[in-house]
Design a protein around this motif. Structure first.
Motif, PDB file in Angstrom:
ATOM      1  N   GLY A 135      -3.431  -6.933  -6.458  1.00  0.00           N
ATOM      2  CA  GLY A 135      -3.740  -6.795  -7.929  1.00  0.00           C
ATOM      3  C   GLY A 135      -4.283  -5.621  -8.470  1.00  0.00           C
ATOM      4  N   PHE A 172      -7.606   4.118   3.192  1.00  0.00           N
ATOM      5  CA  PHE A 172      -7.968   3.124   3.714  1.00  0.00           C
ATOM      6  C   PHE A 172      -7.132   2.357   5.009  1.00  0.00           C
ATOM      7  CE2 PHE A 172     -11.800   2.236   1.625  1.00  0.00           C
ATOM      8  CZ  PHE A 172     -11.498   2.654   0.093  1.00  0.00           C
ATOM      9  N   LEU A 205      -0.017   0.125  -0.648  1.00  0.00           N
ATOM     10  CA  LEU A 205       0.450   0.076   0.466  1.00  0.00           C
ATOM     11  C   LEU A 205       1.459   1.385   0.833  1.00  0.00           C
ATOM     12  CD1 LEU A 205       0.645  -1.479   3.415  1.00  0.00           C
ATOM     13  CD2 LEU A 205       2.915  -2.278   2.521  1.00  0.00           C
ATOM     14  N   GLY A 208     -10.324   4.151  -9.576  1.00  0.00           N
ATOM     15  CA  GLY A 208      -9.906   3.035 -10.579  1.00  0.00           C
ATOM     16  C   GLY A 208      -8.855   2.312 -10.632  1.00  0.00           C
ATOM     17  N   LYS A 209      -7.988   2.288  -9.437  1.00  0.00           N
ATOM     18  CA  LYS A 209      -6.747   1.971  -9.416  1.00  0.00           C
ATOM     19  C   LYS A 209      -6.726   0.956  -7.979  1.00  0.00           C
ATOM     20  CE  LYS A 209      -4.863   4.216 -12.718  1.00  0.00           C
ATOM     21  NZ  LYS A 209      -3.890   5.302 -12.283  1.00  0.00           N
ATOM     22  N   ARG A 210      -5.589   0.071  -8.094  1.00  0.00           N
ATOM     23  CA  ARG A 210      -5.473  -0.799  -7.176  1.00  0.00           C
ATOM     24  C   ARG A 210      -5.192  -0.064  -5.770  1.00  0.00           C
ATOM     25  NH1 ARG A 210      -0.466  -4.424  -8.953  1.00  0.00           N
ATOM     26  NH2 ARG A 210      -0.826  -3.472 -10.955  1.00  0.00           N
ATOM     27  N   PRO A 211      -5.288  -0.511  -4.481  1.00  0.00           N
ATOM     28  CA  PRO A 211      -4.784   0.084  -3.131  1.00  0.00           C
ATOM     29  C   PRO A 211      -3.321  -0.061  -3.049  1.00  0.00           C
ATOM     30  CG  PRO A 211      -6.510  -1.385  -2.847  1.00  0.00           C
ATOM     31  CD  PRO A 211      -6.132  -1.707  -4.213  1.00  0.00           C
ATOM     32  N   TYR A 271      -3.596   1.826   3.256  1.00  0.00           N
ATOM     33  CA  TYR A 271      -3.418   1.879   1.684  1.00  0.00           C
ATOM     34  C   TYR A 271      -4.109   3.186   1.275  1.00  0.00           C
ATOM     35  CZ  TYR A 271      -2.554  -3.225   1.799  1.00  0.00           C
ATOM     36  OH  TYR A 271      -1.965  -4.445   2.193  1.00  0.00           O
ATOM     37  N   PHE A 324     -11.138  -3.969   6.517  1.00  0.00           N
ATOM     38  CA  PHE A 324     -10.838  -2.371   6.082  1.00  0.00           C
ATOM     39  C   PHE A 324     -11.468  -1.780   6.846  1.00  0.00           C
ATOM     40  CE2 PHE A 324      -7.573  -2.152   2.856  1.00  0.00           C
ATOM     41  CZ  PHE A 324      -7.611  -3.647   2.355  1.00  0.00           C
ATOM     42  N   GLY A 325     -11.167  -0.319   7.035  1.00  0.00           N
ATOM     43  CA  GLY A 325     -12.197   0.572   7.292  1.00  0.00           C
ATOM     44  C   GLY A 325     -13.047   1.156   6.252  1.00  0.00           C
ATOM     45  N   LYS A 326     -13.936   2.225   6.180  1.00  0.00           N
ATOM     46  CA  LYS A 326     -14.730   2.727   5.315  1.00  0.00           C
ATOM     47  C   LYS A 326     -13.842   3.610   4.308  1.00  0.00           C
ATOM     48  CE  LYS A 326     -19.159   1.373   7.015  1.00  0.00           C
ATOM     49  NZ  LYS A 326     -20.437   1.926   7.386  1.00  0.00           N
ATOM     50  N   SER A 350     -15.688   0.390   0.478  1.00  0.00           N
ATOM     51  CA  SER A 350     -14.468  -0.093   0.865  1.00  0.00           C
ATOM     52  C   SER A 350     -14.153  -1.349   0.445  1.00  0.00           C
ATOM     53  CB  SER A 350     -14.610  -0.101   2.540  1.00  0.00           C
ATOM     54  OG  SER A 350     -13.258  -0.552   3.015  1.00  0.00           O
ATOM     55  N   LEU A 405      -7.425  -9.125   5.492  1.00  0.00           N
ATOM     56  CA  LEU A 405      -7.426  -7.869   6.241  1.00  0.00           C
ATOM     57  C   LEU A 405      -9.156  -7.353   6.242  1.00  0.00           C
ATOM     58  CD1 LEU A 405      -4.706  -5.775   4.260  1.00  0.00           C
ATOM     59  CD2 LEU A 405      -4.470  -7.010   6.471  1.00  0.00           C
ATOM     60  N   TYR A 410     -11.182  -9.857  -2.793  1.00  0.00           N
ATOM     61  CA  TYR A 410     -11.764  -8.912  -2.105  1.00  0.00           C
ATOM     62  C   TYR A 410     -12.774  -8.450  -3.389  1.00  0.00           C
ATOM     63  CZ  TYR A 410      -8.154  -8.531   1.398  1.00  0.00           C
ATOM     64  OH  TYR A 410      -7.547  -8.746   2.485  1.00  0.00           O
ATOM     65  N   GLN A 457      -5.775   4.725  -2.265  1.00  0.00           N
ATOM     66  CA  GLN A 457      -6.090   4.126  -3.613  1.00  0.00           C
ATOM     67  C   GLN A 457      -6.670   5.339  -4.188  1.00  0.00           C
ATOM     68  OE1 GLN A 457     -10.128   1.928  -3.373  1.00  0.00           O
ATOM     69  NE2 GLN A 457      -9.442   0.693  -5.114  1.00  0.00           N
TER      70      GLN A 457
END
Lengths: 116, 113
Positions: free
Chosen positions: A108, B89, B46, B41-44, B36, B103-105, A43, B101, A36, B38
């Motif tokens: 990740g 998200f 779940l 600066g970090k990962r999404p 998700y 994703f929404g905005k 997004s 996936l 991604y 977020q």
């Protein structure tokens, strides 16, 4: 959940160079990985699906010759941004999915690419 | 392809109140809907997900509802806390189980102390 790592976490490069980003599934075999891209305050956009042992499937509008994907093993997928330009600057994030089609995707930590 | 709409883009609530974020999807073949969280600066991460054979799922202060007929799903957070502040998200997976996936905005949730 699954443990997914990415390397490098941050990279700055000059325009025209190529950058390789690694995505590793550390605790299970990932038959499928996804790449991604996320621009600032935007997004996540799916770029491509990486399948172990076969060619990647790219989403519409993503140049396969520019974003090279290799999924040589069940634990590693690489994304190479070739001839990078400033507009390629973004947050690149991979996710993994296990053997079952209903498995949850885990992300990740992402790679922040800045092209000067 | 799939299209996911998410509202609102920004949501500010008082600490302790509830927050609701809504999403709609376009592809009736979609069968998996994760949410998700977020941080900058970090990962999404779940936080909860729901599959199309279930109408509602709850995990402590977080719940998700799914209306397949109307093609919309919602995230409910009760008793909000400052650490709930983040971008949320929603996403949908269509076309099959081994697909990425859409994703929404995103919704920027702000918890006011």
């Amino acid at each position: 959940g699954a443990v997914v790592s990415q390397h490098p976490s941050r990279v700055i490069c000059k325009s025209g160079t190529s950058v390789k980003i690694e995505c590793r599934s550390l605790d299970f075999q990932a038959t499928t990985m996804f790449w991604y891209r996320q621009f600032p305050k935007k997004s996540l956009m799916l770029m491509a699906t990486s399948n172990e042992g076969s060619k990647a499937t790219y989403e519409q509008g993503v140049e396969k010759d520019k974003f090279l994907i290799n999924h040589a093993s069940l634990t590693l997928s690489t994304l190479t941004v070739t001839s990078a330009h400033p507009e390629d600057s973004s947050f690149y994030i991979c996710s993994t999915q296990g053997l079952a089609a209903t498995d949850t995707q885990y992300f990740g930590p992402g790679t922040r690419l800045t092209v000067l | 392809g799939e299209n996911v709409e998410q509202h609102p883009s920004t949501l500010s609530v008082q600490e302790g109140d509830s927050a609701v974020i809504k999403c709609t999807y376009s592809d009736s073949a979609s069968n998996y809907f994760p949410w998700y969280k977020q941080e900058l600066g970090k990962r999404p991460q779940l936080i909860i997900d729901i599959r199309s054979n279930v109408g509602e799922k709850k995990d402590q202060r977080i719940a998700v509802t799914l209306n397949k007929t109307a093609k919309h799903f919602s995230l409910h957070i009760t008793e909000t806390q400052p650490e709930d502040s983040a971008v949320y998200f929603c996403a949908a997976r269509a076309r099959g189980g081994a697909d990425g996936l859409t994703f929404g905005k995103g919704t920027h949730l702000i918890i006011q102390p």
